[in-house]
Design an enzyme around this catalytic site. Structure first.
Site, PDB file in Angstrom:
ATOM      1  N   SER A   1      -1.653   1.759   7.494  1.00  0.00           N
ATOM      2  CA  SER A   1      -0.889   2.959   8.324  1.00  0.00           C
ATOM      3  C   SER A   1      -2.123   3.950   8.378  1.00  0.00           C
ATOM      4  CB  SER A   1       0.030   3.558   7.404  1.00  0.00           C
ATOM      5  OG  SER A   1      -0.448   3.824   6.039  1.00  0.00           O
TER       6      SER A   1
ATOM      7  N   ASN B   1       0.784  -1.195  -0.171  1.00  0.00           N
ATOM      8  CA  ASN B   1       0.092  -0.010  -0.080  1.00  0.00           C
ATOM      9  C   ASN B   1       0.575   1.218  -0.128  1.00  0.00           C
ATOM     10  OD1 ASN B   1      -1.948   1.851   0.521  1.00  0.00           O
ATOM     11  ND2 ASN B   1      -2.940   0.746   1.732  1.00  0.00           N
ATOM     12  N   ASP B   2       1.523   1.684   1.283  1.00  0.00           N
ATOM     13  CA  ASP B   2       2.166   2.864   1.279  1.00  0.00           C
ATOM     14  C   ASP B   2       3.168   2.813   0.205  1.00  0.00           C
ATOM     15  OD1 ASP B   2       0.492   3.680   2.935  1.00  0.00           O
ATOM     16  OD2 ASP B   2       1.864   3.201   4.849  1.00  0.00           O
ATOM     17  N   VAL B   3       3.920   1.774   0.055  1.00  0.00           N
ATOM     18  CA  VAL B   3       5.082   1.619  -0.734  1.00  0.00           C
ATOM     19  C   VAL B   3       4.977   1.888  -2.218  1.00  0.00           C
ATOM     20  CG1 VAL B   3       6.422   0.208   0.623  1.00  0.00           C
ATOM     21  CG2 VAL B   3       5.231  -0.819  -1.182  1.00  0.00           C
ATOM     22  N   VAL B   4       3.698   2.157  -2.785  1.00  0.00           N
ATOM     23  CA  VAL B   4       3.305   2.565  -4.134  1.00  0.00           C
ATOM     24  C   VAL B   4       2.484   3.564  -4.161  1.00  0.00           C
ATOM     25  CG1 VAL B   4       3.519   0.241  -5.210  1.00  0.00           C
ATOM     26  CG2 VAL B   4       1.345   0.948  -3.951  1.00  0.00           C
TER      27      VAL B   4
END
Lengths: 462, 124
Positions: free
Chosen positions: A429, A388-391
């Site tokens: 997150s 999620n956050d990493v993209v």
């Protein structure tokens, strides 16, 4: 007497060989091609040193030694063989804590025996004992946090002051013991109590997301403690192996902190690292557009290049085996498939690689961030599963986002982005993901494993 | 051991440890941390000596715990590291650990993998 000397020489020779095997083993472990043989080399060294030590001049208590070795080995072997690959980080913490505890125990035995070392020897025993005890209790807390036994991060005002006071108490008692001013059993006991408390109070405020860096730090500290106790016991194998791990571990800690975009000081003293604390950022316009598995199947089957972006969610759903099955189908159709791994994917840097390797994915299909980011522009499909956050492109262009500045995988540059996701809510997150709202993004809702199974069926029926 | 010699050993070992893993790829961070965790399991040797020298019940108890913990460090560290590294395979070895694929596809997979291996090396 002749037998005595030859035994000592034999032990020294085997320790020398052990040190060589350890260093070569670590060297081989730092490349994926030779890594497997590396641990075998190091293992042979450990076996050799342990067997040789049974001939150590002047030692007794053999029944106790053998029983303790057997109990420790059996428990560790069974737990180490059984643990799920998703839980590897906490097992490393646990075994590391055991090593720290052992170093502290050596120091304790030597200090309780008293008056048998030079001042330098006693000082090193004290310092190694403190470091070992801190690593022991700190690693156990890290284990408990990652295992989910401790969920909250204990924080209160003046925490850093308390830590400093406890450290000062440990050092003061250590000074009294080492200088011989108050080398009493009570002072030795107090010294270890203070050190154990320091490990607890240092680690409790640190959030679960930062634990990998902390475990790596304690790993280096245990190495150092082992080296110091090696000085005390005049044991070159312990000095060399402990120091090598101490410095290699320090470097690894820095690399991990960098991969997680944190500084070490920030991890240890800021009391940050809990996920879910900050959920801000600009509100996102647009809507998420759903898609059916059958359509995705066709899209992937006729693609030239597909990049898979897996996250920890994929491992939790145990979908990695299905993902690899899907990839094999695509590869057989002539599609070029690669995996893009963000440094913080999984529970610690490199963890996702282990999870994919477990499913049988060859490591040369796995690319890290720098290697793959330019390739997204030429990819027909980027399949996001459990990440999620990493993209999240907000990290690139939304200054108000909590993750602004974090390096991300440029999945949004692919011609089509497919996101496998359980539901519409924000991720782990709590940060909204702008990627999900882009025009080239389609959402495939469902449980990771079920969704990928549907994709496999769809590709097969093309 | 002479004190200054011990310091030389310490210094050289510190440089060695740094150099040995200086260029490790992120892909191996987790196994390498586990592997270095195993290496400091050498504390077992010291714990055995400490317990071997122990005389009072207190010393023996602490020594016993020390040996038990050290054995756990060494054996557990080995078990998880070996398990992880055993799984790392290149495309060339795909048929062996590949999981769901049938044996009939093995040869094709291997040839395919050999070509990709070369490609991957080029990009590094």
């Amino acid at each position: 007497m002749d037998g005595y000397f030859s035994a000592a020489a034999l032990i020294q020779a085997s320790y020398l060989l052990t040190a060589f095997l350890f260093i070569m083993g670590l060297k081989r472990m730092s490349s994926p091609v030779t890594a497997r043989s590396g641990i075998l080399w190091a293992g042979a060294g450990m076996l050799l040193a342990t067997l040789a030590t049974f001939f150590y001049p002047g030692i007794s208590n053999f029944p106790l030694i053998i029983i303790a070795v057997l109990i420790g080995s059996v428990i560790a072997w069974v737990s180490g063989r059984r643990v799920a690959m998703t839980d590897i980080p906490q097992m490393i913490a646990l075994y590391n804590g055991m090593g720290g505890g052992a170093a502290a125990a050596i120091a304790a035995v030597e200090l309780y025996r008293g008056e048998q070392h030079s001042t330098a020897g006693t000082t090193l025993a004290v310092v190694g004992g403190i470091i070992g005890a801190v690593s022991f209790s700190g690693s156990l807390i890290a284990f408990a946090k990652l295992q989910g036994l401790i969920r909250k991060s204990l924080r209160f005002g003046g925490q850093q002051l308390l830590n400093l006071l406890v450290l000062a108490a440990a050092l003061l008692l250590g000074g009294l013991v080492a200088s011989g001013v108050m080398a009493t059993p009570a002072a030795v006991t107090g010294l270890f109590a203070a050190a154990l408390l320091l490990g607890l109070s240092m680690t409790l405020p640190i959030g679960g997301a930062d634990m990998p860096v902390v475990i790596s730090l304690y790993n280096a500290l245990t190495g150092l403690a082992v080296a110091f106790e090696g000085f005390v016991l005049d044991n070159a194998a312990m000095i060399i192996a402990g120091t090598v791990v101490g410095s290699a571990g320090t470097l690894l800690t820095q690399l991990m902190a960098r991969a997680m975009n944190r500084s070490l000081g920030n991890v240890l003293f800021s009391g940050f690292g809990d996920t879910g604390t900050a959920a801000a950022g600009t509100a996102i316009a647009g809507s998420m557009k759903p898609i059916e598995a059958a359509d995705v199947g066709v899209m992937m089957a006729f693609a030239q290049k597909v990049i898979i972006v897996p996250g920890y969610g994929m491992a939790v759903a145990q979908a990695q085996h299905k993902v690899w099955e899907l990839c094999q189908l695509l590869i057989d159709r002539g599609v070029s498939v690669r995996f893009a791994i963000h440094p913080v994917a999984g529970r610690m840097p490199g963890h996702m690689n282990v999870l994919l390797a477990e499913a049988g994915v060859p490591y040369d299909l796995i690319a890290d961030l720098d290697e793959i980011n330019a390739e997204f522009e030429t990819a027909d499909v980027a399949l996001i599963i459990g990440a999620n956050d990493v993209v999240n492109p907000a990290a690139r262009n939304d200054k108000s986002s909590p993750i602004y500045g974090m390096p991300i995988l440029n999945a949004d540059k692919a011609k089509n982005v497919i996101v496998i996701k359980r539901g519409q809510g924000a991720g782990f997150s709590g940060i909204e993901n702008a990627l999900f709202y882009l025009d080239n993004t389609r959402m495939l809702y469902g449980d990771g494993q079920a969704a990928v199974s549907a994709l496999i069926a769809a590709v097969k029926s093309v | 051991m002479n004190g200054i010699v011990a310091l030389y050993i310490f210094m050289l070992a510190a440089f060695t440890g740094y150099e040995v893993i200086a260029k490790v790829p992120v892909i191996l961070h987790t196994p390498l941390m586990s592997g270095s965790n195993f290496v400091h399991g050498i504390v077992l040797v010291g714990a055995m000596v400490a317990l071997g020298n122990a005389t009072t019940p207190l010393e023996k108890s602490i020594g016993f715990i020390g040996v038990l913990l050290a054995a756990g460090n060494a054996v557990g560290g080995y078990a998880v590291t070996e398990r992880m590294l055993e799984m790392f395979k290149s495309s060339g070895a795909r048929g062996k650990g590949g999981g769901s694929k049938g044996g009939g596809d093995k040869d094709g997979g291997d040839k395919d993998g050999g070509a990709k291996d070369g490609g991957a090396k080029g990009t590094h």
